[in-house]
Design a protein around this motif. Structure first.
Motif, PDB file in Angstrom:
ATOM      1  N   GLN A  35       0.832  -1.209   0.000  1.00 50.40           N
ATOM      2  CA  GLN A  35       0.000   0.000   0.000  1.00 50.40           C
ATOM      3  C   GLN A  35       0.860   1.250   0.000  1.00 50.40           C
ATOM      4  OE1 GLN A  35      -3.567   0.052  -0.121  1.00 50.40           O
ATOM      5  NE2 GLN A  35      -2.933   2.107  -0.736  1.00 50.40           N
ATOM      6  N   ASN A  78       1.110   4.085  -2.951  1.00 48.54           N
ATOM      7  CA  ASN A  78       0.985   5.511  -2.650  1.00 48.54           C
ATOM      8  C   ASN A  78       2.158   6.290  -3.253  1.00 48.54           C
ATOM      9  OD1 ASN A  78      -1.375   5.054  -1.221  1.00 48.54           O
ATOM     10  ND2 ASN A  78      -0.345   4.954   0.764  1.00 48.54           N
ATOM     11  N   GLN A  82       1.669   6.615  -6.918  1.00 45.32           N
ATOM     12  CA  GLN A  82       0.677   7.647  -7.204  1.00 45.32           C
ATOM     13  C   GLN A  82       1.296   9.040  -7.081  1.00 45.32           C
ATOM     14  OE1 GLN A  82      -2.751   7.120  -8.157  1.00 45.32           O
ATOM     15  NE2 GLN A  82      -2.309   9.243  -8.719  1.00 45.32           N
TER      16      GLN A  82
END
Length: 330
Positions: free
Chosen positions: A169, A173, A176
């Motif tokens: 995760q 992130n 992104q």
């Protein structure tokens, strides 16, 4: 899965279709083309062609693309022609080899059959392997590759990279953020290009104004004569005028003293000196005035903070004086 020499021999009168395959050993780039009708025949040929010692049997066949163990004849028959296999002897473990290009066992035919499912899955797995080998390759990824990894379910990507879901995760992130930074850089570049185009257009307008002004130089009326007289009275230095004409947001480039001079200048005379229209000149003077007021406000705030700090530092001494006075009285 022990290999025997007669394992691949067809029964009398039996006709079996041969599937072309590619074979190699683990950690090797040398490939061999073979044709086999079943897994046992492929294992047998693997031992002969790849010179695998019989003492190292049983031989396990895995897909060169992702290490999937192929031990079912029906699954073997469903694979496309020219599928790449790695022959693992005894207790050898499959190791990914990027020489396969990531899509080694997928032929064009398989993409045509199931391009949406197989193609997409293979793409994100190949990109994930690049990160697994070198995390800094994030910099080299295309925006499309970044988006592919972001869209992959966290659990699937965690399984592929052998990491926890929490770690993955965090990785997604970061991906992104990289994607967002590229988009911001793109938008900034576009804004800069628009700004440069605007400057070029403004320069063209100024050039036309200068030509027009030169054409009317011989027909100066009384109003023009009055303004030209004011030009000689401008107190601004050439350095300030250059900053006003060439610097974006010139109020940020000038000193407070220069800002004060600009705000006090006559707008008409300044407009003629800069070859600007009166509206633009007044806007620049207003911006200079606001910047000057802001700086003065900041100065006042600093002075106030210094005064407060000075008072706080003097308080302990002031509090000690009464105590000393009491001690003196006693």
């Amino acid at each position: 899965m022990e290999v025997t020499g007669s394992a691949g021999a067809p029964e009398p009168g039996e006709i079996r279709n041969l599937k072309p395959c590619l074979l190699r050993r683990n950690h090797s780039r040398e490939q061999h083309g073979v044709a086999a009708s079943c897994l046992e025949e492929l294992r047998s040929k693997a031992c002969d062609i790849l010179a695998i010692d019989k003492s190292l049997t049983p031989v396990t066949l895995v897909l060169a693309e992702d290490g999937t163990i192929v031990d079912d004849d029906d699954y073997f028959l469903c694979l496309p022609s020219n599928t790449k296999f790695v022959a693992l002897a005894n207790n050898e473990k499959w190791a990914y080899n990027n020489s396969d290009g990531g899509t080694a066992w997928i032929s064009q035919e398989s993409f045509d059959v199931d391009e949406t499912d197989s193609g997409t899955e293979l793409k994100w797995k190949n990109v994930a392997r690049q990160l697994k080998e070198d995390l800094s390759s994030i910099i080299l990824l295309s925006e499309e590759d970044l988006q592919v990894l972001i869209d992959v379910p966290c659990s699937d990507l965690a399984r592929e990279l052998c990491q926890s879901c929490a770690t993955i995760q965090g990785l997604q992130n970061t991906l992104q953020q990289v994607l967002d930074q590229r988009e911001e850089a793109r938008q900034s570049k576009q804004l800069l290009e628009l700004y440069l185009q605007a400057l070029e257009k403004e320069g063209s307008i100024l050039s036309k104004q200068e030509e027009s002004r030169a054409g009317f130089s011989e027909e100066v009326d009384a109003v023009d004569t009055g303004i030209s007289g004011e030009i000689s009275e401008i107190t601004l230095t050439s350095q300030i005028l250059t900053a006003l004409k060439e610097k974006p947001a010139p109020e940020l480039s000038l000193s407070s003293q220069d800002l004060e001079l600009v705000t006090k200048e006559d707008p008409k005379a300044l407009a003629v000196a800069l070859n600007w229209d009166i509206k633009k000149t007044e806007n620049v003077q207003q911006a200079c005035n606001q910047e000057l007021a802001l700086r003065l406000q900041q100065i006042q705030s600093l002075h106030s903070l210094r005064n407060i700090s000075a008072r706080k530092n003097s308080l302990p001494g002031e509090l000690q004086n009464p105590k000393r006075a009491r001690q003196d009285l006693t």
